[in-house]
Design a protein around this motif. Structure first.
Motif, PDB file in Angstrom:
ATOM      1  N   GLY A 106     -11.256  -0.805 -59.013  1.00 55.04           N
ATOM      2  CA  GLY A 106     -12.435   0.050 -58.943  1.00 55.04           C
ATOM      3  C   GLY A 106     -12.457   1.206 -59.918  1.00 55.04           C
ATOM      4  O   GLY A 106     -13.358   2.045 -59.840  1.00 55.04           O
ATOM      5  N   SER A 107     -11.501   1.267 -60.837  1.00 54.57           N
ATOM      6  CA  SER A 107     -11.445   2.413 -61.749  1.00 54.57           C
ATOM      7  C   SER A 107     -12.128   2.162 -63.087  1.00 54.57           C
ATOM      8  O   SER A 107     -12.223   3.072 -63.914  1.00 54.57           O
ATOM      9  CB  SER A 107      -9.986   2.818 -61.989  1.00 54.57           C
ATOM     10  N   ARG A 108     -12.623   0.935 -63.319  1.00 60.79           N
ATOM     11  CA  ARG A 108     -13.276   0.658 -64.594  1.00 60.79           C
ATOM     12  C   ARG A 108     -14.146  -0.589 -64.462  1.00 60.79           C
ATOM     13  O   ARG A 108     -14.064  -1.342 -63.491  1.00 60.79           O
ATOM     14  CB  ARG A 108     -12.246   0.458 -65.710  1.00 60.79           C
ATOM     15  N   GLU A 133      -7.824   9.871 -61.056  1.00 62.17           N
ATOM     16  CA  GLU A 133      -8.775  10.598 -61.908  1.00 62.17           C
ATOM     17  C   GLU A 133     -10.206  10.138 -61.663  1.00 62.17           C
ATOM     18  O   GLU A 133     -11.130  10.958 -61.534  1.00 62.17           O
ATOM     19  CB  GLU A 133      -8.407  10.394 -63.380  1.00 62.17           C
ATOM     20  N   VAL A 134     -10.403   8.825 -61.581  1.00 64.23           N
ATOM     21  CA  VAL A 134     -11.743   8.288 -61.346  1.00 64.23           C
ATOM     22  C   VAL A 134     -12.229   8.653 -59.948  1.00 64.23           C
ATOM     23  O   VAL A 134     -13.396   9.022 -59.754  1.00 64.23           O
ATOM     24  CB  VAL A 134     -11.762   6.762 -61.560  1.00 64.23           C
ATOM     25  N   SER A 159      -6.485   0.528 -58.068  1.00 67.06           N
ATOM     26  CA  SER A 159      -6.210  -0.098 -59.358  1.00 67.06           C
ATOM     27  C   SER A 159      -4.737   0.091 -59.677  1.00 67.06           C
ATOM     28  O   SER A 159      -4.038   0.868 -59.012  1.00 67.06           O
ATOM     29  CB  SER A 159      -7.094   0.490 -60.468  1.00 67.06           C
ATOM     30  N   ARG A 160      -4.279  -0.611 -60.676  1.00 69.70           N
ATOM     31  CA  ARG A 160      -2.850  -0.651 -60.977  1.00 69.70           C
ATOM     32  C   ARG A 160      -2.318   0.666 -61.515  1.00 69.70           C
ATOM     33  O   ARG A 160      -1.216   1.085 -61.181  1.00 69.70           O
ATOM     34  CB  ARG A 160      -2.600  -1.787 -61.983  1.00 69.70           C
ATOM     35  N   LYS A 161      -3.087   1.351 -62.352  1.00 69.90           N
ATOM     36  CA  LYS A 161      -2.640   2.588 -62.975  1.00 69.90           C
ATOM     37  C   LYS A 161      -2.994   3.771 -62.079  1.00 69.90           C
ATOM     38  O   LYS A 161      -4.165   4.154 -61.954  1.00 69.90           O
ATOM     39  CB  LYS A 161      -3.276   2.745 -64.355  1.00 69.90           C
ATOM     40  N   ALA A 162      -1.966   4.368 -61.480  1.00 74.23           N
ATOM     41  CA  ALA A 162      -2.174   5.404 -60.474  1.00 74.23           C
ATOM     42  C   ALA A 162      -2.925   6.610 -61.033  1.00 74.23           C
ATOM     43  O   ALA A 162      -3.845   7.133 -60.389  1.00 74.23           O
ATOM     44  CB  ALA A 162      -0.835   5.841 -59.883  1.00 74.23           C
ATOM     45  N   ALA A 213      -2.579   0.385 -56.432  1.00 74.92           N
ATOM     46  CA  ALA A 213      -1.798  -0.791 -56.046  1.00 74.92           C
ATOM     47  C   ALA A 213      -1.853  -1.822 -57.167  1.00 74.92           C
ATOM     48  O   ALA A 213      -2.876  -1.968 -57.835  1.00 74.92           O
ATOM     49  CB  ALA A 213      -2.324  -1.402 -54.747  1.00 74.92           C
ATOM     50  N   ASP A 214      -0.759  -2.514 -57.341  1.00 70.03           N
ATOM     51  CA  ASP A 214      -0.677  -3.619 -58.302  1.00 70.03           C
ATOM     52  C   ASP A 214      -0.786  -4.920 -57.523  1.00 70.03           C
ATOM     53  O   ASP A 214       0.120  -5.272 -56.753  1.00 70.03           O
ATOM     54  CB  ASP A 214       0.650  -3.545 -59.067  1.00 70.03           C
TER      55      ASP A 214
END
Length: 258
Positions: free
Chosen positions: A17-19, A48-49, A40-43, A64-65
């Protein structure tokens, strides 16, 4: 009429959901008054989003990955602990892989099967207790899987594992819909055509390739955030409560000509 399409107060989890398409869906739900959790994978990016979307409504992050079962289990446990019940699960996280046929690696099938198919199955089954708590006959809980037009038609690019796994997502959607209907949980899929995303950036950032793709679309344009967000909100609202097992192409008509 506003009540027919309302998702006010619903709890929604959007993976990836971050991009891209996931962000389009998450932002639409936030603006419509839902409580949204993005994963999303990148915490760092995920938090930030979520902070940015919180300026428009309720949004939280649970990184979460989902490339392995442990990641799906961890996300499900966190959601169950934080929310208790879940009205809408949007399984959007996914990956692609393109290469010429003679060079296409077997590893692509392993990676994309894990991310695009197994993660949907694992996360959905792990979140069934939360979905069941939110479900009733008049307002079912909803699962929305993100497939692709490349799982319906033969794609123009060489993305063999991607198209095969997205086709699997569509059949998994129908199987889960059949199994869960009696529990008042609907399961539908959106099959997007071309939208602005990291996955499509290699093509859409080139004016020549972008023009060629737009020429393939009968409606003559790339998809916009409102197109994706509107479809997801329809499926999650009272307007979509009697629909399950459907694969909805949001593609400007691309699948009308095979």
């Amino acid at each position: 009429m506003p009540d027919l399409f309302s998702v006010q107060g619903k709890t929604v989890l959007v993976t990836g959901g971050s991009r891209g398409i996931g962000l389009m869906i998450a932002e639409a739900f936030v603006e419509a008054g839902a409580r949204v959790i993005i994963s999303s994978r990148k915490a760092g990016v995920c938090h930030e989003v979520a902070e940015r979307l919180s300026a428009k409504g309720q949004c939280e992050a649970i990184p979460a990955d989902l490339s392995d079962s442990a990641g799906a289990d961890t996300l499900a446990a966190a959601v169950n602990e934080r929310l208790g019940s879940l009205d809408v699960l949007v399984n959007n996280a996914g990956a692609t892989w393109g290469a010429p046929l003679a060079e296409y690696p077997e590893a692509a099938f392993d990676k994309l099967w894990a991310v695009n198919v197994k993660a949907i199955f694992r996360l959905t089954t792990q979140l069934l207790p939360a979905l069941r708590k939110a479900a009733d006959a008049e307002d079912p809980a909803r699962v929305i899987n993100i497939g692709s037009v490349d799982g319906i038609r033969v794609p123009s690019m060489e993305v063999y594992a991607y198209s095969a796994t997205k086709s699997a997502v569509h059949m998994l959607t129908r199987s889960l819909a059949h199994q869960l209907a009696r529990e008042h949980i609907t399961v539908n899929a959106i099959a997007p055509g071309p939208f602005e995303s990291k996955m499509m950036a290699f093509a859409l950032d080139s004016p020549e390739i972008r023009a060629a793709i737009e020429d393939e679309v009968p409606l003559g344009r790339i998809g916009r955030p409102e197109d994706m967000g509107g479809t997801a909100i329809y499926l999650a609202s009272r307007a979509g409560a009697y629909l399950t097992g459907a694969i909805i192409p949001v593609d400007g008509g691309m699948t009308t000509h095979g």
